[in-house]
Design an enzyme around this catalytic site. Sequence first.
Site, short mmCIF file in Angstrom:
data_model
loop_
_atom_site.label_atom_id
_atom_site.label_comp_id
_atom_site.label_asym_id
_atom_site.label_seq_id
_atom_site.Cartn_x
_atom_site.Cartn_y
_atom_site.Cartn_z
N TYR A 143 -4.78 24.60 14.59
CA TYR A 143 -5.98 24.38 13.79
C TYR A 143 -5.57 24.02 12.38
CZ TYR A 143 -10.40 25.40 11.38
OH TYR A 143 -11.55 25.33 10.62
N ASP A 238 1.63 22.52 7.92
CA ASP A 238 0.42 23.20 7.49
C ASP A 238 0.75 24.69 7.37
OD1 ASP A 238 -1.99 24.35 7.03
OD2 ASP A 238 -3.02 23.50 8.79
N LYS A 266 -5.26 30.27 1.63
CA LYS A 266 -5.27 31.71 1.95
C LYS A 266 -4.53 32.58 0.92
CE LYS A 266 -6.85 31.01 6.58
NZ LYS A 266 -6.50 30.10 7.66
C1 PLP Z 1 -7.29 28.72 7.83
C2 PLP Z 1 -6.50 27.51 8.11
C3 PLP Z 1 -6.89 26.24 7.67
C4 PLP Z 1 -8.22 25.99 7.02
O1 PLP Z 1 -8.34 26.63 5.79
P1 PLP Z 1 -9.84 26.87 5.21
O2 PLP Z 1 -9.58 27.46 3.86
O3 PLP Z 1 -10.49 27.80 6.17
O4 PLP Z 1 -10.50 25.55 5.15
C5 PLP Z 1 -6.04 25.18 7.87
N1 PLP Z 1 -4.86 25.33 8.48
C6 PLP Z 1 -4.45 26.53 8.93
C7 PLP Z 1 -3.13 26.66 9.59
C8 PLP Z 1 -5.26 27.66 8.78
O5 PLP Z 1 -4.86 28.84 9.27
#
Ligand code: PLP
Length: 429
Positions: A143, A238, A266
């Site tokens: 994701y 990511d 995060k």
């Molecule tokens: C949470 C997450 C996202 C998205 O971040 P948001 O701040 O919720 O838009 C993208 N990539 C990874 C790996 C994530 O865990």
Amino acid sequence: MNLKSEDLFRKALRLMPGGVNSPVRAFRAVGGEPLFVASGKGARITDVEGRSYLDYVLSWGPLILGHCHPQVMEALARVLETGTSFGASTPAEVELAEQIQAAFPSIERVRLVNSGTEATMAALRVARAATGREKILKFEGCYHGHADSLLVKAGSGVATLGLPDSPGVPRALAELTITVPFNDSAALEEAFRVHDHQLAAVIVEPVAGNMGCVAPRAGFLARLRTLAAEQGTVLIFDEVLTGFRVAYGGAQQLYGIQPDLTTLGKIMGGGLPVGAYGGKAALMDLVAPAGPVYQAGTLSGNPLAVAAGLKTLELLRAPGFYERLDALAESLVAGLRAEADRASVALTINRVGSMFTPFFTAEAVTDYASAKKADTAAFGRFFRALRERGIYFPPSQFEAAFISSAHSEDDIAETIRAAGAAFTALACR
Ligand SMILES: *Cc1c(COP(=O)(O)O)cnc(C)c1O
């Protein structure tokens, strides 16, 4: 008289789609009333009924120091005296950029944004501009936020709800997103052969967290690095979840692989809305106003988010921080394994640092297909049994659980006891 969860949810259902502002919060995969939180302190949250829970969700990862860390709160209080947003540069954002660069040597330049979704969306745009190519490659069950190009075989809430790829994504765009199974080097090589020199970017969660926690196989990330380099494809790690989580310098530090671009979010916002993307100067200098790739944000570099992030990163640099968290996570995972064995419950627990997932299956979980073999009904019963005992786990089999530095050895022991009782209840059915 304050509204209770049940009334709040009934009201929310009339006002918001599914009653929530993000899908997994509705608890559809595990059953039961969604949680309405009144407050959090350290490792615990308290709901509107006054029930207290040990929290292993931690806002889906950001709160590595636990809720309301006094020094983070103090940093935020200072900002409240000087202003919350200017839409102009501030000294603190330069300092945060400097700290990010120090933590991630692959990041020569960085741009702050407001969410992980924004970060991955912008990183893709840079990669497409830099290569003049349009196709991208991602891995099944990974994701990367909800941008159109990335909502193809996405994990997280999409996996939780068993949704197909989202309607509303133009087919023309989805067709440009190639997917292969995570950890499958042969499929990866085949994709690079079929789409020879046509892939603008390959994006990966270097440790998957959004199909549940799945570590990369030995050599998988290195193969990815080599293939991308050979074909001039931009490699994007990511690290929105793994950055400052699996190690201070993220998975790229842990596995010793340097991507071309990195996305963050995060933890680097200390619990406030934030994201960042960065990497090689030659790529990042394509971004406006240095270059022609447009990307902007009214609240980007927001003083509150930057202050919370800076203080959080400072506390993460304390000697032994990650070693202690790792040991705590290992003792929890070992305890959960022992209790599952005792109750004869088939369980596979994946852990990397302080992120982990107990999968209700006897088989190894190495990719999305094997994750989906887990017994989600059993997970739902486990989740509810833990909740009854004051332990809040992620309300989905396909999300990682986290430990914070606010969790104590006593908290871990309490969690293992509660899990033991939950496994026994499961086995007795
Ligand atoms: C949470 C997450 C996202 C998205 O971040 P948001 O701040 O919720 O838009 C993208 N990539 C990874 C790996 C994530 O865990």
